[in-house]
Design an enzyme around this catalytic site. Structure first.
Site, PDB file in Angstrom:
ATOM      1  N   GLN A 104      -1.523  -3.010  -4.574  1.00  0.00           N
ATOM      2  CA  GLN A 104      -0.642  -2.273  -3.682  1.00  0.00           C
ATOM      3  C   GLN A 104       0.810  -2.763  -3.775  1.00  0.00           C
ATOM      4  OE1 GLN A 104      -3.755  -2.478  -0.142  1.00  0.00           O
ATOM      5  NE2 GLN A 104      -2.187  -0.969   0.286  1.00  0.00           N
ATOM      6  N   HIS A 105       1.698  -1.960  -3.219  1.00  0.00           N
ATOM      7  CA  HIS A 105       3.099  -2.303  -2.946  1.00  0.00           C
ATOM      8  C   HIS A 105       4.038  -2.322  -4.147  1.00  0.00           C
ATOM      9  CE1 HIS A 105       1.319  -3.513   0.817  1.00  0.00           C
ATOM     10  NE2 HIS A 105       0.780  -4.608   0.316  1.00  0.00           N
ATOM     11  N   ASP A 122      -6.030  -1.288  -3.558  1.00  0.00           N
ATOM     12  CA  ASP A 122      -7.199  -2.094  -3.924  1.00  0.00           C
ATOM     13  C   ASP A 122      -8.099  -2.431  -2.743  1.00  0.00           C
ATOM     14  OD1 ASP A 122      -5.279  -3.811  -2.861  1.00  0.00           O
ATOM     15  OD2 ASP A 122      -5.227  -5.140  -4.601  1.00  0.00           O
TER      16      ASP A 122
END
Length: 466
Positions: free
Chosen positions: A71-72, A227
């Site tokens: 992520q991110h 995830d």
């Protein structure tokens, strides 16, 4: 037999599982490494996906594909769909000052918690965009679209070069810092705040089982997921379930219908991959705490477990605060670990090993309590990750956490969750297909609240030293 593919594009590697769409049975698999570092050319992810897919026998015979990913990560594209600069990953901390500035500019952490359920830290995409604007303004000006790793890989699988074709899902969008999981909407003014007035294109959010397009070979593309949400889907968790992952860090997440608004910023208001909420708390210190103490004691892991289980609950008064590398939950970046309650009678290898396990699990219980304070109670704990392989962790966890602990067989749950999502996308059902997880071991123990009380006292001493 219809086949589906689930892809896990993590920080370290890419894994591909080819599964039976009806049963979830893994038919074949493959993997390939990613380069190290916190700044990566996305082309490396695409190359690794190709290698992993080839190792899994290819994707030509699958009916659907879905991507779960870290992520991110900040992926910036120009108007022609080309990468503007290398992606900044979630663990790149150069945007920490940008995070502080953004929190202050909106009026403090409470404003962010109210608006989107997430208080920006360096991991969040919005802070990386602010860093980009201030450090590389020409690259910020060239950015026509911003997406996340799983969005970009799904788009590449479609063969499109039009950035307006990129799609995302709620779970990954909820980690950007400009999307509210509670109402499922982008907050364009927060994106503009991060980019000092610029507003690049962001991907439309598709539903949990809605197709995001098709691959160049005609397979349906699932919406994808972050995830943690993909792992939850792979584990088959539902409301009231709490997943504790003990890897390099400790991650606690719980599926529920209540969106958190934690002004402390510890509980992140993320979404899951089914339409529900996935409040999440992350620590900096996970399984490496056990490895460090085992190394200090000069023993292998099996002997470490034996020592810890040979000591009585409470380690005869020893309490270990496991902030070995600072801590994120609570936010103590400059903290250090500490061993409290040492006497000439209790400073024994077995007690130190027991205190390490109890301290690590007590730090996880701190996270569980923070999620519970946001209205999401954990009735069942599912323990995964490298730390779950420890016999001492498995047997002591229910005593510290106060509930039975379930440990499923080791598996690639992110990739499995992505495959399950792919199967859901082609099934047309209201719920994901009812796949069964492998054998699960269950552990129970009498609660030890006195151990938690001593840990909290030791933790308060650490908090007081800030």
């Amino acid at each position: 037999m219809a086949l589906v593919a689930g892809i896990d594009s993590s920080t370290q590697s890419c894994k591909v599982l080819i599964c039976d769409a009806d049963t979830g049975e893994t038919v074949r698999s493959g993997s390939a490494p990613h380069p190290g570092g916190t700044e990566v050319d996305p082309a490396a992810w695409w190359a690794a996906l190709g290698d992993a897919a080839a190792a899994a026998g290819g994707l030509d015979d699958v009916a659907a594909v879905s991507v779960g990913a870290q992520q991110h990560g900040m992926v910036c594209l120009n108007g022609a769909g080309n990468i503007v600069r290398d992606a900044l990953l979630w663990n790149d901390t150069r945007s920490s000052r940008a995070a502080e500035a953004l929190v202050e500019e909106l009026g403090g952490p409470g404003q962010w918690a109210d608006r989107i359920g997430v208080v920006p830290v360096a991991a969040i995409t919005a802070t990386k965009l602010r860093w980009l604007v201030d450090a590389e303004p020409k690259n910020a000006d060239a950015t026509a679209a911003v997406c996340l790793p799983h969005d970009w890989l799904t788009w590449r699988l479609s063969g499109s070069s039009d950035v307006s074709d990129i799609r995302t899902d709620r779970s990954d969008a909820s980690g950007t810092g400009y999307f509210a999981a509670e109402d499922g909407e982008y907050q364009p003014d927060l994106l503009e705040l991060a980019m000092r007035g610029r507003r690049p294109l962001v991907p439309p959010v598709v539903g949990p089982s809605e197709a995001a397009g098709r691959t160049t070979t005609g397979a349906v593309l699932g919406p994808g997921a972050g995830d943690n949400a993909a792992a939850a889907l792979g584990l088959g968790v539902g409301p009231g379930d709490c997943v504790v992952s003990l890897g390099t860090s400790g991650v606690v997440s719980a599926v529920g219908d209540t969106a958190p608004h934690d002004a402390e910023g510890l509980v992140a208001g993320f979404a899951d991959a089914t339409g529900r909420q996935l409040p999440l708390v992350c620590t900096l210190n996970g399984a490496p705490v056990l490895a460090a103490v085992a190394k200090m004691l000069g023993v292998e892991f099996d002997e470490f477990d034996r020592l810890a289980l040979s000591a009585p609950a409470g380690a005869e008064g020893l309490s270990l605060v496991p902030y070995f590398d600072g801590e994120r939950s609570p936010n103590l970046p400059d903290a250090a670990g500490a061993l409290h309650g040492v006497t000439t009678r209790n400073l024994l290898a077995a007690n130190v090993a027991r205190a390490a396990v109890e301290g690590l699990l007590a730090s996880i219980q701190f996270c569980v309590e923070k999620i519970s304070n946001q209205g999401v109670d954990a009735g069942r704990v599912i323990l995964i990750g490298g730390g779950a392989r420890s016999e001492a962790v498995r047997r002591i966890a229910p005593a510290i956490l106060g509930v039975p602990v379930h440990v499923p067989s080791p598996a690639e749950y992110v990739a499995l969750g992505a495959a399950r999502q792919a199967a859901w996308t082609i099934s047309g059902g209201d719920e994901p297909p009812a796949w069964t997880v492998g054998e699960t071991a269950s552990f129970t123990a009498d609660p030890t609240p006195d151990v938690l009380d001593r840990y909290r006292t030791a933790q308060s001493l650490t908090l007081g030293q800030r």
